[in-house]
Motif scaffolding. Sequence first.
Motif, PDB file in Angstrom:
ATOM      1  N   ASP A 365       0.780  -1.191  -0.053  1.00 19.60           N
ATOM      2  CA  ASP A 365       0.133  -0.118  -0.032  1.00 19.60           C
ATOM      3  C   ASP A 365       0.736   1.330   0.103  1.00 19.60           C
ATOM      4  N   GLY A 366       0.529   2.177  -0.887  1.00 16.46           N
ATOM      5  CA  GLY A 366       1.341   3.482  -0.927  1.00 16.46           C
ATOM      6  C   GLY A 366       2.212   3.447  -1.947  1.00 16.46           C
ATOM      7  N   SER A 367       2.374   1.996  -2.578  1.00 19.23           N
ATOM      8  CA  SER A 367       3.691   2.061  -3.401  1.00 19.23           C
ATOM      9  C   SER A 367       2.913   1.893  -4.878  1.00 19.23           C
ATOM     10  N   ILE A 368       3.681   2.043  -6.023  1.00 18.48           N
ATOM     11  CA  ILE A 368       3.241   2.025  -7.418  1.00 18.48           C
ATOM     12  C   ILE A 368       3.410   0.802  -7.756  1.00 18.48           C
ATOM     13  N   GLY A 369       4.190  -0.183  -7.127  1.00 15.94           N
ATOM     14  CA  GLY A 369       4.249  -1.640  -7.243  1.00 15.94           C
ATOM     15  C   GLY A 369       5.724  -1.930  -7.912  1.00 15.94           C
ATOM     16  N   LEU A 370       5.727  -3.042  -8.683  1.00 16.98           N
ATOM     17  CA  LEU A 370       6.857  -3.472  -9.250  1.00 16.98           C
ATOM     18  C   LEU A 370       7.007  -3.352 -10.674  1.00 16.98           C
ATOM     19  N   PRO A 371       8.194  -3.141 -11.151  1.00 18.00           N
ATOM     20  CA  PRO A 371       8.203  -3.016 -12.804  1.00 18.00           C
ATOM     21  C   PRO A 371       7.412  -4.239 -13.663  1.00 18.00           C
ATOM     22  N   MET A 372       6.783  -4.015 -14.714  1.00 14.59           N
ATOM     23  CA  MET A 372       6.415  -4.910 -15.521  1.00 14.59           C
ATOM     24  C   MET A 372       7.556  -5.653 -16.138  1.00 14.59           C
ATOM     25  N   PRO A 373       6.973  -6.805 -16.633  1.00 12.02           N
ATOM     26  CA  PRO A 373       7.929  -7.656 -17.539  1.00 12.02           C
ATOM     27  C   PRO A 373       8.704  -6.862 -18.548  1.00 12.02           C
ATOM     28  N   ASN A 374      10.027  -7.323 -18.817  1.00 16.45           N
ATOM     29  CA  ASN A 374      10.740  -6.490 -19.724  1.00 16.45           C
ATOM     30  C   ASN A 374      11.062  -4.972 -19.608  1.00 16.45           C
ATOM     31  N   THR A 375      10.628  -4.595 -18.332  1.00 15.12           N
ATOM     32  CA  THR A 375      10.829  -3.243 -17.672  1.00 15.12           C
ATOM     33  C   THR A 375      11.818  -2.885 -16.874  1.00 15.12           C
ATOM     34  N   GLU A 376      12.809  -2.086 -17.098  1.00 13.22           N
ATOM     35  CA  GLU A 376      13.793  -1.709 -15.988  1.00 13.22           C
ATOM     36  C   GLU A 376      13.569  -0.300 -15.543  1.00 13.22           C
ATOM     37  N   ILE A 377      14.020   0.049 -14.278  1.00 15.35           N
ATOM     38  CA  ILE A 377      13.855   1.082 -13.650  1.00 15.35           C
ATOM     39  C   ILE A 377      15.132   1.500 -12.951  1.00 15.35           C
ATOM     40  N   LYS A 378      15.481   2.711 -12.616  1.00 18.42           N
ATOM     41  CA  LYS A 378      16.339   3.158 -11.854  1.00 18.42           C
ATOM     42  C   LYS A 378      16.372   4.572 -11.281  1.00 18.42           C
ATOM     43  N   ILE A 379      16.681   5.078 -10.051  1.00 19.18           N
ATOM     44  CA  ILE A 379      16.612   6.243  -9.439  1.00 19.18           C
ATOM     45  C   ILE A 379      17.979   6.835  -9.515  1.00 19.18           C
ATOM     46  N   VAL A 380      17.910   8.144 -10.084  1.00 17.15           N
ATOM     47  CA  VAL A 380      19.222   8.909 -10.399  1.00 17.15           C
ATOM     48  C   VAL A 380      19.014  10.225  -9.809  1.00 17.15           C
ATOM     49  N   ASP A 381      20.356  10.960  -9.700  1.00 16.40           N
ATOM     50  CA  ASP A 381      20.207  12.298  -8.968  1.00 16.40           C
ATOM     51  C   ASP A 381      19.537  13.074  -9.646  1.00 16.40           C
ATOM     52  N   LEU A 382      18.920  14.244  -8.817  1.00 13.95           N
ATOM     53  CA  LEU A 382      18.476  14.990  -9.410  1.00 13.95           C
ATOM     54  C   LEU A 382      18.988  16.489 -10.179  1.00 13.95           C
ATOM     55  N   GLU A 383      20.206  16.531  -9.761  1.00  9.97           N
ATOM     56  CA  GLU A 383      21.344  17.584 -10.418  1.00  9.97           C
ATOM     57  C   GLU A 383      21.522  17.293 -11.771  1.00  9.97           C
ATOM     58  N   THR A 384      22.089  16.089 -12.026  1.00 12.39           N
ATOM     59  CA  THR A 384      22.668  15.638 -13.315  1.00 12.39           C
ATOM     60  C   THR A 384      21.768  14.627 -13.992  1.00 12.39           C
ATOM     61  N   GLY A 385      21.110  13.766 -13.564  1.00  9.39           N
ATOM     62  CA  GLY A 385      20.376  12.771 -13.909  1.00  9.39           C
ATOM     63  C   GLY A 385      21.144  11.754 -14.596  1.00  9.39           C
ATOM     64  N   SER A 386      22.338  11.501 -14.398  1.00  8.23           N
ATOM     65  CA  SER A 386      23.282  10.533 -14.830  1.00  8.23           C
ATOM     66  C   SER A 386      24.019   9.567 -13.708  1.00  8.23           C
TER      67      SER A 386
END
Length: 553
Positions: A365-386
Amino acid sequence: MNSKLWHRHYPEGIPKYIDLPNVSLYDFLVQSANRYPDNTAIIFQNHELTYIELKERVDRIATALSDLGIKKGNRVAILLPNCPQLVISYYAIMRLGAIAVMVNPMYTERELAYILKDSGAATLIYLDQLQPKVAKILPDTAIEILIATSVQQYLDLGNDLNQTVSDGGVKEILSFEHLLVKSLTAPPEVALDIDEDIVVLQYTGGTTGVVKGAMLTHRNLAGNTIQTRHWLKECQEGKERFFCVLPFFHIFAMTTCMNLSVYLASTMILIPRLEAMNLLKQIVMYQPTVFQGVPSLYVAVIANPEVKKYDLSSIRICLSGGAPLPAEVQQKFEAFTGAKLVEGYGLTEASPVTQCNPLNDQKVDGSIGLPMPNTEIKIVDLETGSQELPIGAVGELCIRGPQIMKGYWQMPEETARVLRDGWLHTGDIARLDEKGFTHIVDRKKDLVISMGYNIYPREVEEVIYGHPKVKEAAVIGIKDRTRGEVLKAFVVLHEGEEARRDEIIKYCRQHLTQYKVPKRVEFRKELPKSTVGKILRRILVEEEAAKDKKYSF
């Protein structure tokens, strides 16, 4: 590596990777018509169409459009509510390799003209009731072919396509019904590049406030439909009934209601407009098994004082998107219906589904869940996005997968800004927990989401600034128990001027779609500003938050 973390928490039976077939959206319809020809495809105002009948109508309209000169790559705009003609037109456009431009019938003349002009659409299929609005904006567009349709005239056709239908007496406007009855069912064959050919131009404010068309390919939309189908593994092919109250011109409903339903040979129960008072009656009448919605729809069900009098037990599977789903809404809806209601996440630029909670006890609850199959996610820094951040750190959510758009229509700089090395930079601030569930923390920009629609304050402010009495304006989103968020406008008038709240709202209604119109207006002598004179929306947001306005049911 963070990108594989979530696989360990996939429910049993959901694949980590799918070998996506090279199929078009039209292929979905062909497959369902071949496997389940007599299954009911559409229920609309107590009229029904089987899958073989739907395919025949799609092919007829595809032939008619081809005879009018529409070819692969041409843009065809659809300005319709949920009705059989929208579904038929959509798949007919797919059949020809043309590009569908889905347009909200509630748009004002200004909004409609912008999209038609920007897309370069030369053909418009629209509801005849919208003729006055259409007539006013035509000189500002490239529209050459007008095809009008009447809900009643279409229903009067019944199953007899060999009758004569009037063109309505206006030579410049073609009748959808006339094209349907006179055309043959043999559209030309078209070679498609599933990965490269654009099939839908879906307009959105996206990750910035500039309205632009996301270029979605067959791979994007067909792939995301198949991804969603595997995630909702409880859905049974040929047996489900989808409650289609979300409008198909919205990307969420386009994929999870229309495309998914056709892929599964399910029945689409088409609801052309939401009437909150009749929502429970419609559910009892049509007995849907799948109900995709935005939080405000689920609120409308549980907030109805008569809800306990209705048997809603036919509903089994529900997916919520478009705005955060309050835990209390989720729990009460599941208690009333016995259904599983889970929250997901997506963007127009991602066709749209990228993450979703499992339909079992593993949901968070309160989460948007897990990535769908074949989908990757990552969290990057707000300053450079790299720089990729570790688990638990807060940064910008980035997504990569087959559902990510080709880019923005005729906007290479905007495309380059959000698509980097195959990753979509969403503009949403999030964190990844130790199980791979994503938690949205905030929005990088000032996007407001109301009833599942993206609203950018800047657009609304520009309209308010057009009022002759207004000196300054700032617009923010504030919490609302039914819509998730609504707009509040802070207005400073020119010296000596007086205005009422309803005067500002009325002015906005003349220039904006209803859901973009502020619900509240507060007049002030001045607005908070930075040392260089920039209006600080952040201060206004903090002031509203301090009032501690929360959901209550």
